[in-house]
Scaffold this active site. Structure first.
Site, mmCIF file in Angstrom:
data_model
loop_
_atom_site.group_PDB
_atom_site.id
_atom_site.type_symbol
_atom_site.label_atom_id
_atom_site.label_comp_id
_atom_site.label_asym_id
_atom_site.label_seq_id
_atom_site.Cartn_x
_atom_site.Cartn_y
_atom_site.Cartn_z
ATOM 1 C CG ASP A 218 -1.880 1.130 1.287
ATOM 2 O OD1 ASP A 218 -2.723 1.216 0.390
ATOM 3 O OD2 ASP A 218 -1.794 1.943 2.228
ATOM 4 C CD GLU A 277 -2.250 2.204 -3.478
ATOM 5 O OE1 GLU A 277 -3.383 2.702 -3.609
ATOM 6 O OE2 GLU A 277 -1.607 2.261 -2.418
#
Length: 536
Positions: A218, A277
């Site tokens: 993330d 990401e």
């Protein structure tokens, strides 16, 4: 044309000689938003046991791996992306034995498991941050605490804004400020501190030892901030993410972190993978995250954000393939996820969504499928304000604040809510007209979106020219305006983005189409907003 019989024939004819050198290079990875997938205990929230019980659906769908959103101990200020304990399962989702059972059950079905890791920030309830607020100087060094500006330090240290809206700084009792690029409940870690790196290496080993096959990282672009934390000089900064350089994202220093993680991943049998990401301004910047000694994949958000336009789609495809080829990595393709409006709604119709899915699954590289897109689910745009949980909805000037609309729990069976989601209700209200979109309703219907995805994934395994980035180049052929036509070894794909049918030379024998095609073997009348696969 029968999807199943065609796929079986092609599979028996395929030698699979073009097998990829790494499973991730052409994998289809299914994203499970855990709280909205399946609820086993009736509390209205999806959980790990619910995921395990529904794994046969994913195996039948034909995906290769499952990516699970965070299920760690968390106050749930941002759907679990505010982690209080990285080594424990939140009771909302089960316990550690449920995670272990899920990994084992997935492996037994031939599915790999990828879990989220959230290294840019912790929860405000994390033991480190609690100690920092209590005045522990060593704990404070693990975060970004700074004095304010102006008289009495009453102004934030710089002009950075939260992705969710408002300032990216919150003042604490002693007058200092801490950085949070997301919600105030998500304080950013300072990766210049060696204890931060050591802690996350330990966290990765914990889950790798449990058997997971990789991590989706993330905010992989956010762990390092520009020296001196310089001002940006303008507002509406969330609109600049992925569009231009920013001092808090995509700093060169993040790559040393990813290289160290790659070495850790490579020390395990598997192979185990890392997926970034990363919102960055160009395809070339994105390729830096997947250099041979860094992560294995990076999400291709330029493809996700591309409008329904043949010229724009071809441009993004070409640029994406060129960028990743420059570093020897596969490209990834994604249409939807838990942070964006579902692509059926973005594109304006189910026909376009089905066509986009076939285009995505035909491209060389790895594809990501977000839960529910295989059902053709639309965005739920009319959720009542009191039902929403997205922190961006509660703050101004941040993201669109409508992420809850793509997170509505899935319909599995029945004609009324909660559609088999669980024995109780659902944490977000489901539309009253979703019965026809359920897994049960679509199973066996050759015209359904679910069966289209099942057939596409079966063919993707059978045709060597589909998916694998190692099977040969993608070649564009001349096509009318608004039409894409490309070939790969033994395969062709035609996409008509226009609102009217277009007559084309038939490139081969049709094996799958998002809409019925009419061909005499020499020409084809390609329907509007449709995509067709051809064996050649």
């Amino acid at each position: 044309m029968t999807h199943e019989s065609t796929a079986v024939q092609l599979a028996s004819a395929s030698s699979n000689a073009a097998a990829s050198t790494g499973w991730w290079r052409d994998a289809v990875i299914y994203q499970v938003y855990v709280r909205s997938f399946a609820d086993s205990d009736g509390d209205g929230v999806g959980d790990l046991r619910g995921v395990r019980e529904r794994l046969p659906h994913l195996a039948r769908l034909g995906v290769d791996a499952v990516w699970l959103t965070p299920f760690y101990v968390s106050p749930q200020a941002d759907g679990g992306y505010d982690v209080a304990d990285y080594r424990a399962v939140d009771p909302l989702f089960g316990d550690l034995s449920d995670a272990d059972d899920l990994v084992r059950a997935a492996h037994a079905l031939g599915l790999r498991i990828i879990v989220d890791v959230v290294p840019n920030h912790t929860s405000e309830q994390h033991a480190w941050f609690r100690a920092a607020l209590a005045g522990d100087p060593r704990a404070r060094e693990r975060y970004h605490f700074h004095p304010g500006r102006g008289p009495g330090g009453a102004q934030p240290p710089n002009d950075w804004e939260s992705v969710f809206g408002g300032p990216a700084w919150t003042r604490v009792e002693d007058g200092s400020w801490y950085l949070h690029l997301f919600a105030p409940e998500q304080p950013d870690l300072d990766w210049e501190h060696p204890e931060v790196a050591a802690e996350f290496a330990s966290v990765l080993r914990f889950w790798l030892d449990l058997g997971v096959d990789g991590f989706r990282v993330d905010v992989a672009h956010g762990m390092v901030k520009a020296p001196g934390l310089p001002d940006i000089g303008r507002g509406a900064q969330a609109t600049l993410i992925g569009a231009q350089p920013l001092p808090f994202f995509d700093q060169d220093g993040v790559h040393a972190i990813h290289r160290s993680w790659r070495r850790l991943l490579d020390s395990y049998e598997g192979p185990r993978i890392g997926v970034a990401e990363a919102w960055v301004p160009t395809s070339e910047r994105l390729a830096r995250y997947v250099r041979p000694d860094e992560l294995h994949q990076a999400f291709n958000f330029r493809f996700l954000n591309c409008p329904w336009d043949a010229v724009a789609l071809r441009t993004v495809i070409d640029e994406s393939l060129a960028a990743t080829a420059s570093v020897g990595a596969p490209t990834t393709w994604v249409l939807s996820n838990h942070d964006v409006v579902r692509h059926r709604t973005r594109y304006g119709s189910l026909a376009r969504a089905r066509a986009a899915a076939l285009l995505m699954l035909a491209l060389p590289g790895s594809a990501y499928v977000y839960q529910g897109e295989e059902l053709g689910l639309p965005e739920v745009a009319d959720l009542p304000a009191e039902a929403r949980r997205d922190p961006a909805f509660l703050r101004t000037a941040g993201q669109d604040g409508l992420r809850d609309g793509c997170r509505v729990p899935l319909p599995w069976t029945g004609d009324r809510p909660p559609y088999g989601f669980g024995p109780g209700g659902a944490w977000l209200p489901q539309p009253a007209d979703w019965g026809g979109l359920s897994v049960a309703a679509q199973t066996g219907d050759p015209h359904s979106t679910l069966e289209l995805y099942r057939a596409a994934l079966e063919l993707r395994r059978a045709l060597p020219g589909l998916g694998s980035p190692d099977a040969g180049p993608l070649a564009w052929l001349p096509a009318p305006e608004g039409v894409l036509l490309f070939t790969r070894p033994g395969f062709a794909c035609t996409l008509n983005s226009r609102a009217t049918a277009v007559e084309l030379p038939a490139p081969g024998r049709p094996v799958l189409s998002s809409a019925p095609v009419d061909t005499d073997g020499r020409t084809v009348l390609q329907p509007p907003d449709s995509c067709t696969w051809w064996a050649i």
